[in-house]
Design a protein around this motif. Structure first.
Motif, PDB file in Angstrom:
ATOM      1  N   THR A  76      -6.147   3.663   6.519  1.00  8.37           N
ATOM      2  CA  THR A  76      -7.101   2.888   5.716  1.00  8.37           C
ATOM      3  C   THR A  76      -8.354   3.684   5.359  1.00  8.37           C
ATOM      4  OG1 THR A  76      -8.130   1.940   7.714  1.00  8.37           O
ATOM      5  CG2 THR A  76      -6.352   0.666   6.675  1.00  8.37           C
ATOM      6  N   TYR A  78      -8.920   6.555   4.126  1.00  2.00           N
ATOM      7  CA  TYR A  78      -8.902   7.289   2.862  1.00  2.00           C
ATOM      8  C   TYR A  78      -9.401   6.427   1.703  1.00  2.00           C
ATOM      9  CZ  TYR A  78      -4.704   4.742   1.451  1.00  2.00           C
ATOM     10  OH  TYR A  78      -3.824   3.753   1.093  1.00  2.00           O
ATOM     11  N   LYS A  79      -9.217   5.094   1.815  1.00  2.20           N
ATOM     12  CA  LYS A  79      -9.633   4.194   0.743  1.00  2.20           C
ATOM     13  C   LYS A  79     -11.143   4.270   0.510  1.00  2.20           C
ATOM     14  CE  LYS A  79      -5.907   0.819   1.555  1.00  2.20           C
ATOM     15  NZ  LYS A  79      -5.279   0.807   0.211  1.00  2.20           N
ATOM     16  N   HIS A  80     -11.915   4.384   1.590  1.00  2.00           N
ATOM     17  CA  HIS A  80     -13.368   4.515   1.460  1.00  2.00           C
ATOM     18  C   HIS A  80     -13.718   5.788   0.703  1.00  2.00           C
ATOM     19  CE1 HIS A  80     -17.631   4.768   2.478  1.00  2.00           C
ATOM     20  NE2 HIS A  80     -17.408   5.991   2.900  1.00  2.00           N
ATOM     21  N   HIS A  83     -12.938   5.497  -2.968  1.00  3.05           N
ATOM     22  CA  HIS A  83     -13.962   4.718  -3.658  1.00  3.05           C
ATOM     23  C   HIS A  83     -15.246   5.536  -3.842  1.00  3.05           C
ATOM     24  CE1 HIS A  83     -16.167   1.237  -5.062  1.00  3.05           C
ATOM     25  NE2 HIS A  83     -17.107   1.462  -4.153  1.00  3.05           N
ATOM     26  N   ILE A 112       0.148   5.953  -1.177  1.00  2.00           N
ATOM     27  CA  ILE A 112      -1.186   6.549  -1.279  1.00  2.00           C
ATOM     28  C   ILE A 112      -1.287   7.391  -2.545  1.00  2.00           C
ATOM     29  CG2 ILE A 112      -2.858   8.043  -0.132  1.00  2.00           C
ATOM     30  CD1 ILE A 112      -1.566   7.237   2.540  1.00  2.00           C
ATOM     31  N   GLU A 115      -1.959   5.110  -5.476  1.00  2.00           N
ATOM     32  CA  GLU A 115      -3.363   4.701  -5.530  1.00  2.00           C
ATOM     33  C   GLU A 115      -4.227   5.808  -6.138  1.00  2.00           C
ATOM     34  OE1 GLU A 115      -4.941   2.851  -1.886  1.00  2.00           O
ATOM     35  OE2 GLU A 115      -2.866   2.723  -1.207  1.00  2.00           O
TER      36      GLU A 115
END
Length: 238
Positions: A76, A78-80, A83, A112, A115
């Motif tokens: 999770t 990597y999402k930060h 962004h 991933i 995304e």
């Protein structure tokens, strides 16, 4: 390190992952070696996805005769970073993931990558008219300093500031990603090779001949569609 005898990039990356992150869920080899742009000083950029990692980190290491930059994330974190890269308009991690060659995948990489590809294809946030006015004012301010300066050392620093302001303005006002260091030229070439050549020529002329005219012309050219230089009437609330 002996660059002529060291292990090939992908083989070294695989051995590195097997040695240091044997339980990871996925790993990618990215950077210049996968783009075919490696030099004698290039390192291996390796992205790791490990669900046991609590805090993401970046670490520099030397192993298998390679300098290695490893970017370690859980499933999770990597999402930060995706962004944050989107907000600053420099898609470092999304690009590494998108272009990365799979070293290991236990069923997590394709999601991933998807995304990352969506972020890259959609591009950064569009600048508002207020942001364009703000940037236009500060480019004008720095350009006037550049024109008026007679101190060579100061001129060099001002010119360096202008290179960053120009590339940011041109790329962001056209909905493109920006870069830093060598990625300034790469992003300008991705946008428009003719403009990139003009940009390079203008600053080379200044640095080599102490001739500011092409830089001044370049700045004026990019500002014309937005009303030209801006000073009088600009207001910035405290």
């Amino acid at each position: 390190m002996n660059n002529h005898k060291r292990v090939k990039p992908f083989d070294a990356a695989k051995q590195f992952v097997d040695k240091h992150f044997p339980d990871c869920k996925g790993a990618l080899l990215a950077g210049s070696v996968v783009r075919g742009e490696a030099t004698d000083t290039s390192d291996l950029d390796i992205v790791i996805f490990d669900d046991k990692i609590l805090t993401p980190f970046r670490q520099s290491m030397i192993d298998f005769d390679w300098a290695v930059e490893v970017f370690v994330h859980n499933l999770t974190s990597y999402k930060h970073f995706f962004h944050a890269d989107f907000k600053r308009a420099r898609p470092s991690l999304p690009r590494m993931v998108s272009e990365g060659v799979i070293i290991k995948d236990l069923g997590v990489i394709q999601k991933i990558k998807k995304e990352a590809n969506i972020i890259l294809s959609e591009g950064p946030e569009i600048w508002s008219s207020e942001t364009i006015q703000f940037k236009r004012y500060f480019i004008t301010d720095v350009l006037e300093d550049f024109i008026g300066s007679t101190n060579r050392a100061e001129e060099l620093m001002i010119a360096n500031t202008l290179t960053n302001l120009i590339q940011e303005f041109v790329l962001r006002s056209n909905g493109c990603w920006i870069g830093s260091s060598k990625w300034i030229i790469r992003e300008l070439n991705n946008f428009n090779e003719e403009f990139a050549s003009q940009f390079i020529d203008a600053f080379e002329t200044f640095y080599k001949q102490n001739d500011k005219s092409k830089v001044i012309e370049l700045v004026d050219e990019i500002l014309v569609p937005y009303g030209g230089r801006l000073f009088e009437g600009f207001k910035l609330d405290a």
